[in-house]
Design an enzyme around this catalytic site. Structure first.
Site, PDB file in Angstrom:
ATOM      1  CB  CYS A 171       3.789  -5.570 -39.501  1.00  0.00           C
ATOM      2  SG  CYS A 171       3.613  -7.278 -39.019  1.00  0.00           S
ATOM      3  CE  LYS A 212       8.157 -10.935 -35.356  1.00  0.00           C
ATOM      4  NZ  LYS A 212       8.426  -9.580 -34.971  1.00  0.00           N
ATOM      5  CG  ASN A 213      10.215  -8.567 -32.035  1.00  0.00           C
ATOM      6  OD1 ASN A 213      10.158  -9.065 -33.166  1.00  0.00           O
ATOM      7  ND2 ASN A 213       9.253  -7.785 -31.558  1.00  0.00           N
ATOM      8  NE  ARG A 224       7.815  -0.982 -38.660  1.00  0.00           N
ATOM      9  CZ  ARG A 224       7.712  -2.267 -38.292  1.00  0.00           C
ATOM     10  NH1 ARG A 224       6.969  -3.095 -38.979  1.00  0.00           N
ATOM     11  NH2 ARG A 224       8.362  -2.708 -37.241  1.00  0.00           N
ATOM     12  NE  ARG A 265       6.725 -11.156 -40.374  1.00  0.00           N
ATOM     13  CZ  ARG A 265       6.463 -10.040 -39.715  1.00  0.00           C
ATOM     14  NH1 ARG A 265       5.346  -9.400 -39.891  1.00  0.00           N
ATOM     15  NH2 ARG A 265       7.330  -9.537 -38.866  1.00  0.00           N
ATOM     16  CG  ASP A 270       4.900  -5.579 -30.679  1.00  0.00           C
ATOM     17  OD1 ASP A 270       4.492  -4.742 -31.507  1.00  0.00           O
ATOM     18  OD2 ASP A 270       6.103  -5.902 -30.595  1.00  0.00           O
TER      19      ASP A 270
HETATM   20  N1  EPU Z   1      11.509   5.392 -35.161  1.00  0.00           N
HETATM   21  C1  EPU Z   1      12.004   6.520 -35.785  1.00  0.00           C
HETATM   22  N2  EPU Z   1      13.244   6.434 -36.360  1.00  0.00           N
HETATM   23  C2  EPU Z   1      13.991   5.302 -36.341  1.00  0.00           C
HETATM   24  C3  EPU Z   1      13.472   4.161 -35.714  1.00  0.00           C
HETATM   25  C4  EPU Z   1      12.223   4.224 -35.132  1.00  0.00           C
HETATM   26  O1  EPU Z   1      11.357   7.559 -35.805  1.00  0.00           O
HETATM   27  O2  EPU Z   1      15.097   5.312 -36.873  1.00  0.00           O
HETATM   28  C5  EPU Z   1      10.187   5.457 -34.513  1.00  0.00           C
HETATM   29  C6  EPU Z   1       9.172   4.520 -35.150  1.00  0.00           C
HETATM   30  O3  EPU Z   1       8.528   5.134 -36.255  1.00  0.00           O
HETATM   31  C7  EPU Z   1       8.244   4.228 -34.002  1.00  0.00           C
HETATM   32  C8  EPU Z   1       9.179   4.254 -32.784  1.00  0.00           C
HETATM   33  O4  EPU Z   1      10.332   4.966 -33.192  1.00  0.00           O
HETATM   34  O5  EPU Z   1       7.309   5.260 -33.872  1.00  0.00           O
HETATM   35  C9  EPU Z   1       9.589   2.898 -32.254  1.00  0.00           C
HETATM   36  O6  EPU Z   1      10.106   2.104 -33.297  1.00  0.00           O
HETATM   37  P1  EPU Z   1      11.177   0.948 -33.040  1.00  0.00           P
HETATM   38  O7  EPU Z   1      12.396   1.293 -33.784  1.00  0.00           O
HETATM   39  O8  EPU Z   1      11.280   0.705 -31.570  1.00  0.00           O
HETATM   40  O9  EPU Z   1      10.486  -0.289 -33.729  1.00  0.00           O
HETATM   41  P2  EPU Z   1      11.174  -1.443 -34.545  1.00  0.00           P
HETATM   42  O10 EPU Z   1      12.523  -1.724 -34.003  1.00  0.00           O
HETATM   43  O11 EPU Z   1      11.055  -1.204 -36.006  1.00  0.00           O
HETATM   44  C10 EPU Z   1      10.397  -3.355 -32.962  1.00  0.00           C
HETATM   45  C11 EPU Z   1       9.625  -4.628 -33.120  1.00  0.00           C
HETATM   46  C12 EPU Z   1       8.163  -4.318 -33.348  1.00  0.00           C
HETATM   47  C13 EPU Z   1       7.634  -3.484 -32.180  1.00  0.00           C
HETATM   48  C14 EPU Z   1       8.502  -2.229 -31.978  1.00  0.00           C
HETATM   49  C15 EPU Z   1       8.116  -1.426 -30.754  1.00  0.00           C
HETATM   50  C16 EPU Z   1      11.286  -6.058 -34.116  1.00  0.00           C
HETATM   51  C17 EPU Z   1      11.748  -6.812 -35.300  1.00  0.00           C
HETATM   52  N3  EPU Z   1      10.160  -5.356 -34.259  1.00  0.00           N
HETATM   53  O12 EPU Z   1      10.226  -2.662 -34.195  1.00  0.00           O
HETATM   54  O13 EPU Z   1       7.506  -5.563 -33.341  1.00  0.00           O
HETATM   55  O14 EPU Z   1       6.304  -3.078 -32.429  1.00  0.00           O
HETATM   56  O15 EPU Z   1       9.885  -2.622 -31.854  1.00  0.00           O
HETATM   57  O16 EPU Z   1       8.224  -2.201 -29.608  1.00  0.00           O
HETATM   58  O17 EPU Z   1      11.899  -6.117 -33.051  1.00  0.00           O
HETATM   59  C18 EPU Z   1       5.841  -7.114 -33.780  1.00  0.00           C
HETATM   60  O18 EPU Z   1       6.557  -7.954 -33.207  1.00  0.00           O
HETATM   61  O19 EPU Z   1       4.625  -7.324 -34.094  1.00  0.00           O
HETATM   62  C19 EPU Z   1       6.404  -5.809 -34.093  1.00  0.00           C
HETATM   63  C20 EPU Z   1       5.872  -4.968 -34.970  1.00  0.00           C
END
Ligand code: EPU
Length: 420
Positions: A117, A22-23, A122, A398, A306
């Site tokens: 989610c 998915k991601n 975030r 999703r 995850d």
């Molecule tokens: N963070 C910041 N600033 C940013 C971006 C992130 O502080 O600009 C922090 C976040 O608050 C968090 C950490 O960095 O504490 C990691 O966040 P990340 O950006 O890696 O998460 P994401 O890209 O929003 C993706 C997956 C999530 C998964 C996370 C961590 C997608 C669409 N989503 O989210 O997937 O938990 O990486 O591996 O790729 C899921 O599939 O259930 C899911 C939530």
């Protein structure tokens, strides 16, 4: 309202085939907007986030043809970057990838502040910082994010936190920028490598994806014309591995990359589960009651957040007292209250939870608070005594393709029921 009704205490047995990730898929679909041409994507998971993304691209003017249930051809020659359906972009997190890809292709993009989610705060400051470093102006107001640039110029970006989304977005915006971009402290998840491989197949010049320094040499255009297959879903594979243990079963997991599952395999073995791994498949089976563990979620190659709720189900019924520290999301223990309704003894406070192992769970009506919590509650229902009802299935749909069908093939007694 739909619910899953699960009659539990069934050891899962047999084989399951893992879908595309998915991601990775929700990043590769918007990445096609960087191409002025067509491309074919295979091994796409047929999940609601993917279908929603295809709808968004269609609104932007891309022509999408479904060749089969898991394969699409996208023609992005005639897109209109001003035609982004803003309200739809609010519905899920991964819509933020439109910013990087459309900034790259059209030098301008507008999306609604992304939903997704509810896992706590975030922020997207690292995404914005990356776009600005490349020369864009970014304005966040009125619930929208608007990014604009006269031109994008390669630069050095140091990520203050390891972020999957910011790493991919910086990569997307840098592919067509002038000169070299270096992303330092990059995320290393398999889907980062997959997006880089996809872009390279279409003519980009990205090196180092999968390490913490990624170098992108800007190219003039991506021509497309190629076919790309999405990497298998590491989290779906891990979910079935943990379901094998929680249900006291024996599952062979096909179409996975066991190298991506090392942190999970290590924990399953540590708590007393059995794993045989062989490159693109693995077998996971239960022989005796598993025991306590300490888990800390970390960016890849650490234990993935995850899979934290699914591991929580296993620890809830393992011998001894276990501790999970969640280091990525503030609010990822909402599932523990639901497991406690099923007889678990879990105390969650902030980003830690203590699991006092019980011998068995018993059925209850439970509510998925997010995607992975939903998967965990299904696992709990399969392991528990009695008839469990799982609600809020939209979260689960999703990100998991045909989840009840896959569990049913493994012997689970699980039905989707429409409740008046
Ligand atoms: N963070 C910041 N600033 C940013 C971006 C992130 O502080 O600009 C922090 C976040 O608050 C968090 C950490 O960095 O504490 C990691 O966040 P990340 O950006 O890696 O998460 P994401 O890209 O929003 C993706 C997956 C999530 C998964 C996370 C961590 C997608 C669409 N989503 O989210 O997937 O938990 O990486 O591996 O790729 C899921 O599939 O259930 C899911 C939530």
């Amino acid at each position: 309202m739909e619910k899953l009704v699960i009659t539990g205490k069934t050891p899962l047995k047999g084989e399951v085939v893992i879908s595309g990730a998915k991601n990775a898929a929700v990043a590769i679909i918007p990445a096609t907007l960087l191409i002025n041409g067509t491309c074919t994507i295979e091994n796409l998971p047929n999940i609601s986030d993917v279908r929603l993304y295809c709808d968004i691209l269609t609104e932007i003017g891309a022509k999408i043809t479904w060749n089969s249930e898991h394969e699409i051809t996208i023609d992005t020659r005639n897109i209109d970057c001003n035609n982004i359906p803003i309200e739809t972009t609010r519905k899920f997190r991964a819509s933020y990838y439109l910013l990087g890809s459309l900034l790259g292709r059209c030098k301008s993009a507008k999306v609604g502040i992304p939903g997704g989610c509810n896992l706590g705060a975030r922020p997207i400051d690292q995404h914005i910082k990356s776009f600005e470093a490349l020369g864009a102006n970014v304005d966040v107001s009125g619930g929208n994010i608007v990014a604009k640039a006269k031109k994008l110029k390669g630069t050095s970006i140091y990520m203050d936190v390891v972020s999957v989304g910011a790493t991919i977005n910086a990569m997307l915006a840098a592919v067509l920028a002038e000169g070299q971009t270096i992303i330092d402290n990059a995320a290393k998840e398999p889907h980062i490598v997959d997006v880089a491989n996809f872009l390279n197949t279409m003519g980009a010049d990205i090196r180092g994806a999968g390490t913490d320094i990624i170098k992108i040499n800007g190219v003039k255009e991506l021509k497309g014309g190629a076919t790309y297959s999405v990497v298998p879903d590491q989290i779906e594979a891990g979910t079935f591995m943990l379901a094998a243990i929680a249900s006291k079963g024996d599952i062979t997991i096909r179409n996975c990359i066991t190298k991506h599952l090392e942190s999970i395999i290590a924990k399953v073995v540590e708590i007393g589960g059995n794993v045989y791994e062989n490159g693109d498949y693995c077998r996971v089976w239960y022989t005796r009651r598993t025991h306590k563990a300490t888990i800390k979620t970390l960016p890849y190659p650490g234990f993935p957040t995850d899979l934290q709720p699914q591991m929580g189900v296993v620890l809830a019924i393992s011998e001894g007292t276990s501790v999970i520290n969640e280091s990525i999301w503030d609010s990822r223990f909402q599932y523990t209250a639901e497991l406690n309704k099923m007889g678990a003894k879990i105390t969650a406070q902030g980003k830690s939870a203590v699991f006092e192992g019980v011998h068995e769970l018993s059925a209850a009506p439970v509510y998925a608070s997010d995607l992975r919590a939903g998967a965990a509650l299904i696992m709990a229902g399969i392991a528990a005594k009695g008839k469990t009802e799982v609600y809020n299935l939209h979260h689960i749909d999703r990100g998991y393709e045909n989840i009840e069908e896959k569990f049913r093939k493994l012997g689970a007694k699980i039905e989707r029921v429409i409740e008046e």
